[in-house]
Scaffold this motif. Structure first.
Motif, PDB file in Angstrom:
ATOM      1  N   THR A 142       0.832  -1.192   0.000  1.00 45.18           N
ATOM      2  CA  THR A 142       0.000   0.000   0.000  1.00 45.18           C
ATOM      3  C   THR A 142       0.870   1.247   0.000  1.00 45.18           C
ATOM      4  OG1 THR A 142      -1.691  -1.181   1.258  1.00 45.18           O
ATOM      5  CG2 THR A 142      -1.832   1.208   1.246  1.00 45.18           C
ATOM      6  N   GLY A 143       0.602   2.145  -0.908  1.00 44.46           N
ATOM      7  CA  GLY A 143       1.265   3.447  -0.899  1.00 44.46           C
ATOM      8  C   GLY A 143       2.710   3.431  -1.335  1.00 44.46           C
ATOM      9  N   GLY A 144       3.098   2.485  -2.150  1.00 49.24           N
ATOM     10  CA  GLY A 144       4.490   2.460  -2.583  1.00 49.24           C
ATOM     11  C   GLY A 144       4.702   1.465  -3.693  1.00 49.24           C
ATOM     12  N   SER A 145       5.946   1.095  -3.901  1.00 47.05           N
ATOM     13  CA  SER A 145       6.321   0.148  -4.944  1.00 47.05           C
ATOM     14  C   SER A 145       6.933  -1.080  -4.304  1.00 47.05           C
ATOM     15  CB  SER A 145       7.354   0.776  -5.885  1.00 47.05           C
ATOM     16  OG  SER A 145       6.829   1.932  -6.486  1.00 47.05           O
ATOM     17  N   ALA A 146       6.790  -2.216  -4.961  1.00 46.97           N
ATOM     18  CA  ALA A 146       7.477  -3.429  -4.537  1.00 46.97           C
ATOM     19  C   ALA A 146       8.829  -3.437  -5.231  1.00 46.97           C
ATOM     20  CB  ALA A 146       6.670  -4.658  -4.906  1.00 46.97           C
ATOM     21  N   LEU A 147       9.891  -3.459  -4.476  1.00 39.99           N
ATOM     22  CA  LEU A 147      11.245  -3.420  -5.018  1.00 39.99           C
ATOM     23  C   LEU A 147      11.904  -4.769  -4.768  1.00 39.99           C
ATOM     24  CD1 LEU A 147      13.634  -1.880  -6.240  1.00 39.99           C
ATOM     25  CD2 LEU A 147      14.175  -1.070  -3.938  1.00 39.99           C
ATOM     26  N   ILE A 148      12.323  -5.455  -5.822  1.00 44.50           N
ATOM     27  CA  ILE A 148      12.972  -6.755  -5.724  1.00 44.50           C
ATOM     28  C   ILE A 148      14.462  -6.539  -5.960  1.00 44.50           C
ATOM     29  CG2 ILE A 148      13.059  -9.108  -6.605  1.00 44.50           C
ATOM     30  CD1 ILE A 148      10.304  -8.443  -5.565  1.00 44.50           C
ATOM     31  N   LYS A 149      15.262  -6.805  -4.932  1.00 46.94           N
ATOM     32  CA  LYS A 149      16.709  -6.660  -5.050  1.00 46.94           C
ATOM     33  C   LYS A 149      17.356  -8.026  -5.075  1.00 46.94           C
ATOM     34  CE  LYS A 149      17.056  -2.326  -2.464  1.00 46.94           C
ATOM     35  NZ  LYS A 149      17.680  -1.681  -1.300  1.00 46.94           N
ATOM     36  N   ALA A 150      18.491  -8.143  -5.742  1.00 47.38           N
ATOM     37  CA  ALA A 150      19.249  -9.384  -5.744  1.00 47.38           C
ATOM     38  C   ALA A 150      20.059  -9.480  -4.451  1.00 47.38           C
ATOM     39  CB  ALA A 150      20.170  -9.433  -6.951  1.00 47.38           C
ATOM     40  N   THR A 151      20.615 -10.664  -4.197  1.00 41.11           N
ATOM     41  CA  THR A 151      21.372 -10.867  -2.975  1.00 41.11           C
ATOM     42  C   THR A 151      22.793 -10.328  -3.048  1.00 41.11           C
ATOM     43  OG1 THR A 151      22.023 -13.057  -3.725  1.00 41.11           O
ATOM     44  CG2 THR A 151      20.053 -12.912  -2.336  1.00 41.11           C
ATOM     45  N   ASP A 152      23.252  -9.957  -4.219  1.00 41.45           N
ATOM     46  CA  ASP A 152      24.594  -9.386  -4.334  1.00 41.45           C
ATOM     47  C   ASP A 152      24.561  -8.170  -5.247  1.00 41.45           C
ATOM     48  OD1 ASP A 152      25.262 -10.189  -7.181  1.00 41.45           O
ATOM     49  OD2 ASP A 152      24.893 -12.169  -6.311  1.00 41.45           O
ATOM     50  N   ALA A 153      25.661  -7.451  -5.323  1.00 38.71           N
ATOM     51  CA  ALA A 153      25.711  -6.189  -6.059  1.00 38.71           C
ATOM     52  C   ALA A 153      25.841  -6.348  -7.562  1.00 38.71           C
ATOM     53  CB  ALA A 153      26.889  -5.351  -5.538  1.00 38.71           C
ATOM     54  N   SER A 154      26.109  -7.556  -8.068  1.00 34.71           N
ATOM     55  CA  SER A 154      26.338  -7.715  -9.503  1.00 34.71           C
ATOM     56  C   SER A 154      25.261  -8.554 -10.201  1.00 34.71           C
ATOM     57  CB  SER A 154      27.713  -8.347  -9.735  1.00 34.71           C
ATOM     58  OG  SER A 154      27.776  -9.610  -9.120  1.00 34.71           O
ATOM     59  N   THR A 155      24.152  -8.826  -9.527  1.00 40.00           N
ATOM     60  CA  THR A 155      23.073  -9.631 -10.110  1.00 40.00           C
ATOM     61  C   THR A 155      21.779  -8.843 -10.081  1.00 40.00           C
ATOM     62  OG1 THR A 155      24.145 -11.614  -9.222  1.00 40.00           O
ATOM     63  CG2 THR A 155      21.874 -11.848  -9.952  1.00 40.00           C
ATOM     64  N   GLY A 156      20.971  -8.970 -11.118  1.00 41.57           N
ATOM     65  CA  GLY A 156      19.681  -8.306 -11.143  1.00 41.57           C
ATOM     66  C   GLY A 156      18.645  -9.066 -10.323  1.00 41.57           C
ATOM     67  N   GLY A 157      17.593  -8.382  -9.921  1.00 43.18           N
ATOM     68  CA  GLY A 157      16.517  -9.023  -9.169  1.00 43.18           C
ATOM     69  C   GLY A 157      15.643  -9.878 -10.069  1.00 43.18           C
ATOM     70  N   ARG A 158      14.835 -10.767  -9.476  1.00 42.67           N
ATOM     71  CA  ARG A 158      13.959 -11.606 -10.281  1.00 42.67           C
ATOM     72  C   ARG A 158      12.695 -11.971  -9.514  1.00 42.67           C
ATOM     73  NH1 ARG A 158      16.355 -17.637 -10.856  1.00 42.67           N
ATOM     74  NH2 ARG A 158      16.567 -18.121  -8.660  1.00 42.67           N
ATOM     75  N   ILE A 159      11.656 -12.226 -10.293  1.00 37.03           N
ATOM     76  CA  ILE A 159      10.372 -12.675  -9.763  1.00 37.03           C
ATOM     77  C   ILE A 159      10.089 -14.042 -10.358  1.00 37.03           C
ATOM     78  CG2 ILE A 159       7.894 -12.240  -9.711  1.00 37.03           C
ATOM     79  CD1 ILE A 159       8.519  -9.274 -10.090  1.00 37.03           C
ATOM     80  N   LEU A 160       9.742 -15.010  -9.511  1.00 34.27           N
ATOM     81  CA  LEU A 160       9.403 -16.348  -9.971  1.00 34.27           C
ATOM     82  C   LEU A 160       7.962 -16.643  -9.581  1.00 34.27           C
ATOM     83  CD1 LEU A 160      12.607 -18.289  -8.829  1.00 34.27           C
ATOM     84  CD2 LEU A 160      12.176 -17.145 -11.009  1.00 34.27           C
ATOM     85  N   ILE A 161       7.144 -17.073 -10.536  1.00 32.73           N
ATOM     86  CA  ILE A 161       5.758 -17.435 -10.277  1.00 32.73           C
ATOM     87  C   ILE A 161       5.637 -18.931 -10.555  1.00 32.73           C
ATOM     88  CG2 ILE A 161       3.352 -16.979 -10.858  1.00 32.73           C
ATOM     89  CD1 ILE A 161       4.336 -14.239 -11.940  1.00 32.73           C
ATOM     90  N   ARG A 162       5.413 -19.699  -9.501  1.00 33.22           N
ATOM     91  CA  ARG A 162       5.421 -21.158  -9.604  1.00 33.22           C
ATOM     92  C   ARG A 162       4.069 -21.714 -10.045  1.00 33.22           C
ATOM     93  NH1 ARG A 162      10.130 -23.236  -8.411  1.00 33.22           N
ATOM     94  NH2 ARG A 162      11.422 -22.257  -6.848  1.00 33.22           N
ATOM     95  N   GLU A 163       4.136 -22.879 -10.696  1.00 40.87           N
ATOM     96  CA  GLU A 163       2.931 -23.618 -11.074  1.00 40.87           C
ATOM     97  C   GLU A 163       2.313 -24.248  -9.822  1.00 40.87           C
ATOM     98  OE1 GLU A 163       3.875 -26.917 -13.622  1.00 40.87           O
ATOM     99  OE2 GLU A 163       5.562 -27.523 -12.392  1.00 40.87           O
ATOM    100  N   GLY A 164       1.134 -24.846  -9.969  1.00 46.18           N
ATOM    101  CA  GLY A 164       0.492 -25.535  -8.861  1.00 46.18           C
ATOM    102  C   GLY A 164       1.393 -26.613  -8.290  1.00 46.18           C
ATOM    103  N   SER A 165       1.480 -26.736  -6.961  1.00 48.73           N
ATOM    104  CA  SER A 165       2.418 -27.666  -6.342  1.00 48.73           C
ATOM    105  C   SER A 165       2.118 -29.119  -6.688  1.00 48.73           C
ATOM    106  CB  SER A 165       2.437 -27.477  -4.827  1.00 48.73           C
ATOM    107  OG  SER A 165       1.141 -27.681  -4.305  1.00 48.73           O
ATOM    108  N   SER A 166       0.868 -29.449  -7.026  1.00 45.93           N
ATOM    109  CA  SER A 166       0.558 -30.827  -7.403  1.00 45.93           C
ATOM    110  C   SER A 166       1.106 -31.159  -8.795  1.00 45.93           C
ATOM    111  CB  SER A 166      -0.953 -31.064  -7.365  1.00 45.93           C
ATOM    112  OG  SER A 166      -1.605 -30.212  -8.296  1.00 45.93           O
ATOM    113  N   ASN A 167       1.480 -30.133  -9.565  1.00 47.32           N
ATOM    114  CA  ASN A 167       2.028 -30.356 -10.905  1.00 47.32           C
ATOM    115  C   ASN A 167       3.549 -30.362 -10.942  1.00 47.32           C
ATOM    116  OD1 ASN A 167      -0.538 -30.461 -12.102  1.00 47.32           O
ATOM    117  ND2 ASN A 167      -0.640 -28.229 -12.102  1.00 47.32           N
ATOM    118  N   GLY A 168       4.192 -29.824  -9.931  1.00 49.67           N
ATOM    119  CA  GLY A 168       5.650 -29.768  -9.918  1.00 49.67           C
ATOM    120  C   GLY A 168       6.136 -28.470  -9.299  1.00 49.67           C
ATOM    121  N   SER A 169       7.368 -28.110  -9.645  1.00 48.32           N
ATOM    122  CA  SER A 169       7.965 -26.897  -9.078  1.00 48.32           C
ATOM    123  C   SER A 169       8.519 -25.969 -10.158  1.00 48.32           C
ATOM    124  CB  SER A 169       9.075 -27.274  -8.090  1.00 48.32           C
ATOM    125  OG  SER A 169      10.080 -28.017  -8.753  1.00 48.32           O
TER     126      SER A 169
END
Length: 187
Positions: A142-169
């Motif tokens: 609420t009232g801002g942006s979602a900021l995804i940062k990487a764990t180190d200074a030389s890698t870009g951030g990422r978003i992973l959207i997983r399939e249903g757990s009964s189908n796999g990972s």
């Protein structure tokens, strides 16, 4: 210095009671019972930045050895973040023990840090790159942006959207490159 200890040396009948400390305010329902932990550096002295104010520790005996050592498995700590004339700020942390496979140490699972001048509270969750934070239900920003940062200074951030757990990972992902010439926004 002093210590008030309540030691239960035999197992009581726990069918109705648990051992512990109960504080109850039945006289004034508008005000709760309180446990207050205060830090004073001496008469008429003020607290300083990073002073521990209070600590609640949750301890038990470790491994079955002839003389088991006591281990702190979790603790809650309140500290002074900023102690200034008008810009006071506090910190509250919840720590839990975790092990690297050979020894255990307390690591911060949740840290709430008040800012002395910015009128905000920053929250840190988890410890280390392998920690996971599970949220049951929706995550609302609420009232801002979602900021995804990487764990180190030389890698870009990422978003992973997983399939249903009964189908796999497997997942669908969106990765930012390590270097971007100019910011890009998609709508």
């Amino acid at each position: 210095t002093g210590e008030l200890a309540l030691n239960i040396l035999t197992d009581p009948d726990t069918s109705f009671f648990n051992t512990g400390l109960l504080l109850s305010n039945q006289k004034d329902s508008a005000n709760p019972a309180e446990i207050r932990l205060e830090k004073k550096r001496g008469l008429f002295n003020v607290g300083q930045n990073n002073d521990d104010i209070g600590r609640l520790q949750f301890m038990s005996n470790n491994a079955a050895t002839p003389f088991p050592e006591r281990i702190t498995f979790a603790e809650i700590v309140a500290t002074i973040g900023t102690a200034a004339d008008t810009d006071e700020a506090g910190n509250l942390s919840l720590k839990v023990a975790c092990s690297d496979g050979s020894t255990s140490a307390l690591q911060t699972a949740l840290l709430a840090r008040g800012e002395g001048t910015a009128n905000r509270v920053n929250i840190n969750l988890g410890y280390g790159a392998l920690s996971e934070t599970d949220i049951a239900g929706a995550l609302t920003v609420t009232g801002g942006s979602a900021l995804i940062k990487a764990t180190d200074a030389s890698t870009g951030g990422r978003i992973l959207i997983r399939e249903g757990s009964s189908n796999g990972s497997n997942y669908v992902g969106f990765n930012a490159p390590a270097s971007i010439g100019t910011s890009q926004s998609y709508q």
